[in-house]
Enzyme design. Structure first.
Site, PDB file in Angstrom:
ATOM      1  N   GLN A  78     -38.304 -39.304  24.965  1.00  0.00           N
ATOM      2  CA  GLN A  78     -38.194 -39.429  23.481  1.00  0.00           C
ATOM      3  C   GLN A  78     -37.048 -38.833  23.067  1.00  0.00           C
ATOM      4  OE1 GLN A  78     -40.763 -41.113  21.815  1.00  0.00           O
ATOM      5  NE2 GLN A  78     -39.328 -41.187  19.942  1.00  0.00           N
ATOM      6  N   PHE A  79     -35.888 -39.193  23.170  1.00  0.00           N
ATOM      7  CA  PHE A  79     -34.843 -38.649  22.699  1.00  0.00           C
ATOM      8  C   PHE A  79     -34.708 -38.339  21.211  1.00  0.00           C
ATOM      9  CE2 PHE A  79     -33.350 -42.694  21.749  1.00  0.00           C
ATOM     10  CZ  PHE A  79     -32.387 -42.685  20.819  1.00  0.00           C
ATOM     11  N   THR A  80     -35.526 -39.126  20.502  1.00  0.00           N
ATOM     12  CA  THR A  80     -35.228 -39.078  18.938  1.00  0.00           C
ATOM     13  C   THR A  80     -36.032 -37.530  18.364  1.00  0.00           C
ATOM     14  OG1 THR A  80     -37.364 -40.172  18.746  1.00  0.00           O
ATOM     15  CG2 THR A  80     -35.316 -41.415  18.855  1.00  0.00           C
TER      16      THR A  80
END
Length: 146
Positions: A78-80
């Site tokens: 989950q880079f966000t």
């Protein structure tokens, strides 16, 4: 690293309509990796999360860990989580590690969880995923490396 930890009764992840990972009771982890993260941060997070006392004991108190409960993990990259929304209306993702670096740390983290005897199901790194879960409690925490 930054990880959103959600206690769940059941969870699954699909990519292009196909189930890639599915668990019964345990934890759903949304895993974010930043530039400074490496093996040491992955090890810290694996130890921390598997031993968090966030499951209820027979008295109804949060005194048991995932290891005590023999729970499973659904791990989703989950880079966000490293999106910066302080300026403007579009998140800035400069604090997220580049995919080649992030994937190595993410894989190492999941390997360490498995070495602790935890069943780990995963999404597909970098893919658009549909994540479904029944949040138990609800219990949701954000855990970060020091």
């Amino acid at each position: 690293m930054k990880i959103v930890v959600q206690r769940s009764k059941e969870a699954s992840v699909k990519v292009d309509g196909e189930v890639k990972g599915q668990i019964d009771a345990g934890l759903v982890l949304l895993v974010g990796v930043t530039h400074e993260d490496g093996p040491q941060e992955a090890a810290y997070m694996a130890e921390k999360i598997t031993n968090l006392r966030i499951f209820e004991d027979e008295s109804g108190k949060m005194n048991e860990s995932l290891l005590d409960q023999k729970g499973q993990i659904l791990s989703i990259s989950q880079f966000t989580l490293y999106g910066d929304t302080k300026k403007g209306r579009r998140p800035n993702f400069m604090n997220a590690a580049k995919p080649d670096v992030a994937e190595k740390v993410y894989d190492a983290f999941n390997d360490l969880l498995e070495q602790k005897g935890v069943v780990v199901e995963k999404g597909v790194f970098g893919a658009m995923m549909d994540v479904s879960l029944v949040n138990d409690g609800p219990v949701t925490l954000i855990v970060e490396t020091p």
